[in-house]
Every structure is written in structure tokens, then in C-alpha cells.
Scaffold this motif. Sequence first.
Motif, PDB file in Angstrom:
ATOM      1  N   ASP A   9      -0.215 -16.207 -59.464  1.00 18.05           N
ATOM      2  CA  ASP A   9       1.013 -16.914 -59.098  1.00 18.05           C
ATOM      3  C   ASP A   9       0.963 -18.378 -59.535  1.00 18.05           C
ATOM      4  OD1 ASP A   9       1.907 -14.548 -58.002  1.00 18.05           O
ATOM      5  OD2 ASP A   9       1.544 -15.158 -55.918  1.00 18.05           O
ATOM      6  N   THR A  46       1.470 -29.500 -64.572  1.00 14.98           N
ATOM      7  CA  THR A  46       0.738 -29.017 -65.741  1.00 14.98           C
ATOM      8  C   THR A  46      -0.450 -29.924 -66.032  1.00 14.98           C
ATOM      9  OG1 THR A  46       2.782 -28.138 -66.669  1.00 14.98           O
ATOM     10  CG2 THR A  46       0.933 -28.412 -68.178  1.00 14.98           C
ATOM     11  N   LYS A  88      -3.749 -15.857 -66.517  1.00 16.06           N
ATOM     12  CA  LYS A  88      -3.154 -15.298 -65.306  1.00 16.06           C
ATOM     13  C   LYS A  88      -3.812 -14.016 -64.802  1.00 16.06           C
ATOM     14  CE  LYS A  88       0.706 -13.337 -67.845  1.00 16.06           C
ATOM     15  NZ  LYS A  88       2.128 -13.476 -68.085  1.00 16.06           N
ATOM     16  N   CYS A 107       1.316 -18.573 -63.346  1.00 19.77           N
ATOM     17  CA  CYS A 107       2.709 -18.306 -63.734  1.00 19.77           C
ATOM     18  C   CYS A 107       3.599 -19.513 -63.443  1.00 19.77           C
ATOM     19  CB  CYS A 107       3.231 -17.067 -63.022  1.00 19.77           C
ATOM     20  SG  CYS A 107       2.520 -15.538 -63.670  1.00 19.77           S
ATOM     21  N   GLU A 108       3.383 -20.137 -62.295  1.00 16.38           N
ATOM     22  CA  GLU A 108       4.161 -21.336 -61.947  1.00 16.38           C
ATOM     23  C   GLU A 108       3.927 -22.449 -62.959  1.00 16.38           C
ATOM     24  OE1 GLU A 108       4.008 -24.947 -58.716  1.00 16.38           O
ATOM     25  OE2 GLU A 108       3.378 -22.967 -58.037  1.00 16.38           O
ATOM     26  N   SER A 127       2.752 -22.187 -65.996  1.00 10.80           N
ATOM     27  CA  SER A 127       3.206 -21.777 -67.327  1.00 10.80           C
ATOM     28  C   SER A 127       4.692 -22.033 -67.532  1.00 10.80           C
ATOM     29  CB  SER A 127       2.908 -20.289 -67.550  1.00 10.80           C
ATOM     30  OG  SER A 127       1.528 -20.061 -67.550  1.00 10.80           O
ATOM     31  N   SER A 128       5.444 -22.029 -66.447  1.00 10.14           N
ATOM     32  CA  SER A 128       6.883 -22.266 -66.561  1.00 10.14           C
ATOM     33  C   SER A 128       7.234 -23.758 -66.617  1.00 10.14           C
ATOM     34  CB  SER A 128       7.619 -21.606 -65.391  1.00 10.14           C
ATOM     35  OG  SER A 128       7.327 -22.272 -64.190  1.00 10.14           O
ATOM     36  N   CYS A 129       6.249 -24.614 -66.398  1.00 12.70           N
ATOM     37  CA  CYS A 129       6.476 -26.072 -66.434  1.00 12.70           C
ATOM     38  C   CYS A 129       6.301 -26.591 -67.857  1.00 12.70           C
ATOM     39  CB  CYS A 129       5.470 -26.787 -65.527  1.00 12.70           C
ATOM     40  SG  CYS A 129       5.560 -26.330 -63.800  1.00 12.70           S
ATOM     41  N   THR A 130       6.875 -27.744 -68.127  1.00  5.77           N
ATOM     42  CA  THR A 130       6.688 -28.372 -69.432  1.00  5.77           C
ATOM     43  C   THR A 130       5.275 -28.937 -69.538  1.00  5.77           C
ATOM     44  OG1 THR A 130       7.411 -30.562 -68.714  1.00  5.77           O
ATOM     45  CG2 THR A 130       9.114 -29.033 -69.526  1.00  5.77           C
ATOM     46  N   ASP A 165       4.784 -32.131 -67.482  1.00  5.92           N
ATOM     47  CA  ASP A 165       5.009 -32.048 -66.042  1.00  5.92           C
ATOM     48  C   ASP A 165       3.726 -32.421 -65.298  1.00  5.92           C
ATOM     49  OD1 ASP A 165       5.050 -30.576 -63.340  1.00  5.92           O
ATOM     50  OD2 ASP A 165       7.111 -30.297 -64.043  1.00  5.92           O
ATOM     51  N   PRO A 176      -1.188 -19.767 -70.131  1.00  3.47           N
ATOM     52  CA  PRO A 176      -0.619 -18.438 -69.835  1.00  3.47           C
ATOM     53  C   PRO A 176      -1.626 -17.288 -69.941  1.00  3.47           C
ATOM     54  CG  PRO A 176       0.852 -19.670 -71.262  1.00  3.47           C
ATOM     55  CD  PRO A 176      -0.431 -20.451 -71.182  1.00  3.47           C
TER      56      PRO A 176
END
Length: 113
Positions: A27, A42, A18, A30-31, A33-36, A39, A15
Motif C-alpha cells: 500500500d 516521494t 510493491k 502504491c501510494e 508510486s502515484s506521487c510525482t 513530492d 514501483p
Amino acid sequence: MYTSNDIFFPHHIIPSLKHLRGPKWHDLVCEISSCTECDTRTIAFMLMMARLNGCVSCETDSYRAMRGCSLCTQQTLRRYKGTDEDLIGLYKNALDDVKQFTERDHPLVDFIR
């Protein structure tokens, strides 16, 4: 004297990356960072950064390691001469590698390099 370092590019740094490049990079970070942490996207991002940073060749007593993973990564991204599109291309290559690795049995050492 020594900072806390990981053996491989650490997930918790993602994170903070960015704002180091342009909007496309922002972008992507951010994408991801929202994943586990487990994943595939990641893992591919972490692999791309480990390759870019040269994490495999980092020695615990090197200047790089003494500064820590976060500062090493920031410096690598600031010095990177390619575009955000080039970085996203490296990410996509790493994502393909991760997908191929999960489909077949490869030695882990070949996967990282």
C-alpha cells in the motif's frame, strides 16, 4: 560489466518494490508510486531507501554497485529483519526529516545521514 547506477536511490525503482513485502508495504509503495518525483512523500521514501541501502557509502567498483541499484534494493528489502510497520516507521521518520529540512537551512550531508 557495470550496470547503470545512480548516485542516490533512483525514483524509477519504486514501483517495482510493491511485491517484495506484505500488504502494508504494498500500500505504501502504491501510494508513493502515484506521487510525482518532487513530492515530499516521494523524496522521503527515496531518503528512507537510500539510508536502508547504504547508498552514501556505495562505491562504483563495489559488488553492490556492479549489480545495480534495483538488485541491491531488492536484496536489502528481502534481508530486512523488521516488519512492514518498522519500514513504515522509517518512512515516517524520513518524512519528518524532509519536512524539517524544507523548513530550515541544514547542510545536505547531515540530512542524508
